[in-house]
Enzyme design. Structure first.
Site, mmCIF file in Angstrom:
data_model
loop_
_atom_site.group_PDB
_atom_site.id
_atom_site.type_symbol
_atom_site.label_atom_id
_atom_site.label_comp_id
_atom_site.label_asym_id
_atom_site.label_seq_id
_atom_site.Cartn_x
_atom_site.Cartn_y
_atom_site.Cartn_z
ATOM 1 N N ASP A 144 10.577 -8.224 41.890
ATOM 2 C CA ASP A 144 9.660 -8.757 40.871
ATOM 3 C C ASP A 144 9.366 -10.251 41.015
ATOM 4 O OD1 ASP A 144 9.118 -6.346 39.720
ATOM 5 O OD2 ASP A 144 10.440 -6.589 37.997
ATOM 6 N N HIS A 190 6.302 -3.294 28.213
ATOM 7 C CA HIS A 190 7.350 -3.591 27.220
ATOM 8 C C HIS A 190 7.064 -4.861 26.404
ATOM 9 C CE1 HIS A 190 9.016 -6.125 30.403
ATOM 10 N NE2 HIS A 190 9.361 -5.095 31.129
ATOM 11 N N TYR A 212 2.985 -14.068 34.381
ATOM 12 C CA TYR A 212 4.123 -13.204 34.729
ATOM 13 C C TYR A 212 5.434 -13.991 34.623
ATOM 14 C CZ TYR A 212 6.847 -9.646 37.125
ATOM 15 O OH TYR A 212 7.781 -8.686 37.425
ATOM 16 N N HIS A 228 15.289 -3.036 42.982
ATOM 17 C CA HIS A 228 15.287 -3.291 41.533
ATOM 18 C C HIS A 228 15.224 -1.946 40.815
ATOM 19 C CE1 HIS A 228 14.589 -4.898 37.668
ATOM 20 N NE2 HIS A 228 13.289 -5.094 37.718
ATOM 21 N N GLU A 281 14.560 -1.138 37.694
ATOM 22 C CA GLU A 281 13.686 -0.905 36.535
ATOM 23 C C GLU A 281 12.730 0.258 36.832
ATOM 24 O OE1 GLU A 281 11.944 -4.491 35.028
ATOM 25 O OE2 GLU A 281 11.494 -3.578 33.084
ATOM 26 N N HIS A 319 15.031 -10.303 37.806
ATOM 27 C CA HIS A 319 15.213 -10.664 36.421
ATOM 28 C C HIS A 319 16.145 -9.670 35.702
ATOM 29 C CE1 HIS A 319 12.388 -7.581 34.583
ATOM 30 N NE2 HIS A 319 12.127 -7.465 35.859
ATOM 31 N N HIS A 357 4.951 -6.317 42.457
ATOM 32 C CA HIS A 357 3.706 -6.220 41.676
ATOM 33 C C HIS A 357 2.688 -7.212 42.230
ATOM 34 C CE1 HIS A 357 5.547 -3.917 38.395
ATOM 35 N NE2 HIS A 357 6.512 -4.810 38.318
ATOM 36 N N ASP A 409 9.692 1.051 36.609
ATOM 37 C CA ASP A 409 8.404 0.951 37.303
ATOM 38 C C ASP A 409 8.595 0.940 38.817
ATOM 39 O OD1 ASP A 409 9.634 -1.462 36.572
ATOM 40 O OD2 ASP A 409 7.817 -2.624 36.874
#
Lengths: 52, 403
Positions: free
Chosen positions: B167, B28, B195, B82, B84, B148, B228, B86
């Site tokens: 994250d 993104h 990051y 989370h 999101e 986040h 990640h 991914d």
């Protein structure tokens, strides 16, 4: 004056502190914040807030 | 491909069962030249539990790694730390295949997952501080709103002294090495900082509070397992201290000169300003947005004290590369910066004015008036640019001395 909590991120608006970065003076009641005021942490609008 | 992907043991009872995305380059808007990993974890407790899933196209890789340890149908619980995509992209399919007894997320996670996937799967909301017994082990959940996303939460596994941090403490780095001690510290620091700058920076105040909140729990943590990049089992104290440093946003003796140029006039100005800054003893990075990417600019700004921005004026506007970069940087909310705007123009010069306006919106303290030069800078104009560099260096030194 009541504190208000953001339902999105949990930020607490404390009238005693105001929101100096957002141009809100100390002692401003939540009700008196401008309609376009947003949460300084996540950007949520005023209607996402509820009394603490 | 069934047997290609195996789980990697993290502790006696915890396995990494994620996926490696060697090819992703655009997250993104954040350029990820080293790819990434989507980390999911399998807890082999009495009640087998899966922590997070992976991006949708990597579902089979995750399932294959799970199968190397256990039949996926034996998973009793799935936790979504989370929402999101991914990490939740294959959650719906995973629920259909695994048929777990229960799926858990934070209260906002439940709402977000519902709004993302519009299906009827029941997801149970857990509260901040709530625990879940896995029979012989126990999980504790901690809301980490805005680290986040609003839904974000940590999950702590007491028996293994392991924190699943989604994250936080992550990085976009595709490797076959799964642990921090298998990678060089310079790579870890660069990727973790990149990051942080591109993902976590706007929420720095919350990072500091959350670190205090974690410390106050008294949790013993010997492993941090993010969603990640590598798992932290050696340098935990180091990465936590780096997070504290980045979150504090203290100005440093560093300037970043970011510009875009049409016919090299603004570039000549940028070079003169940068040389003067460096000569005055300020560590200076110079990025032409004609060549660099916005996420590299974010990395450079993370530990800067001065942000100097330049643009040519094109059709009464700043160059699109600078509009892009400034929109991105503004959203990341870097704090405690001084700065100035500069640039060359042909006949009107709105670009520099508009850049300075964005600096002000970003609450960058203007260290010197914006500098506009008509067409190509001559010797005198370049001397003015050098003066601008010296002024910014002096203002930065004053700021550092008083902070």
């Amino acid at each position: 004056m009541k504190k208000y909590v953001c339902a999105i991120c949990g930020y607490v608006y404390d009238p005693a502190k105001g929101d100096p970065d957002g141009g809100i003076a100390k002692g401003t009641a939540f009700e008196d914040l401008p309609a376009d005021w947003v949460c300084p942490v996540c950007g949520a609008s005023k209607d996402e807030f509820a009394p603490e | 491909m069934e047997n290609v992907y195996s789980a990697i043991k993290v502790t006696e009872n915890v396995y990494w069962v994620g996926a490696i995305d060697w090819g992703i380059r655009d997250f993104h808007g954040y350029t990820t030249p080293e790819g990434s990993t989507y980390n999911a974890y399998l807890i082999m407790a009495d009640d087998v539990t899966l922590i997070d899933t992976v991006k949708s196209p990597f579902k089979d890789e995750m399932l294959s790694r799970i199968k190397s340890v256990i039949d996926p149908a034996k998973i009793k619980y799935i936790i979504s730390n989370h929402s999101e995509m991914d990490h939740s992209g294959c959650l719906t399919e995973a629920i259909d295949l695994i048929k777990p007894d229960k799926v858990f997320a934070s209260a906002i996670g439940v709402k977000t997952l519902r709004e993302l996937y519009h299906n009827q799967h029941e997801i149970i909301a857990v509260k901040d501080g709530e625990t879940l017994s896995l029979g012989n082990m126990n999980l504790t959940f901690m809301e980490t709103r805005m680290i986040h996303w609003p839904d974000s939460m940590f999950t702590y596994l007491a028996e293994e002294e392991l924190l699943f941090s989604q994250d936080a403490f992550g990085m976009h780095l595709a490797t076959l090495e799964r642990f921090d001690d298998e990678l060089s510290e310079s790579v870890l620091e660069f990727e973790a900082a990149t990051y942080y700058a591109n993902i976590v920076l706007p929420y720095s105040a919350i990072v500091l509070k959350t670190l205090e909140k974690v410390a106050a729990t008294g949790w013993k943590i010997k492993i941090i397992a993010p969603d990640h990049g590598p798992i932290w089992r050696k340098n935990l104290g180091w990465i936590i201290e780096l997070y504290k440093k980045w979150a504090a946003q203290k100005p440093a003796n560093k300037a970043v000169v970011i510009y875009a140029t049409m016919w090299h006039s603004t570039e000549k100005m940028a070079r003169a300003i940068s040389e003067a800054l460096a000569e005055a003893g300020v560590r200076t990075s110079i990025l032409s947005m004609n060549h660099f990417h916005r996420s590299q600019a974010a990395y450079e700004v993370l530990e800067a004290g001065a942000l100097v921005v330049g643009t040519s004026t094109l059709n009464n506007n700043m160059l699109p590369q600078m509009a892009d970069t400034m929109t991105y940087l503004k959203g990341l909310k870097p704090a405690n910066l001084i700065g100035a705007a500069f640039g060359s123009f042909g006949w009107s010069g709105e670009g520099v004015r508009d850049l300075e306006a964005i600096l002000k919106e970003m609450k960058v303290e203007i260290a010197a008036p914006a500098l506009s030069i008509r067409n190509a800078p001559n010797k005198g104009a370049l001397e003015i640019c050098q003066e601008l560099g010296k002024t910014i260096a002096a203002e930065l030194k004053n700021k550092l001395a008083s902070s």
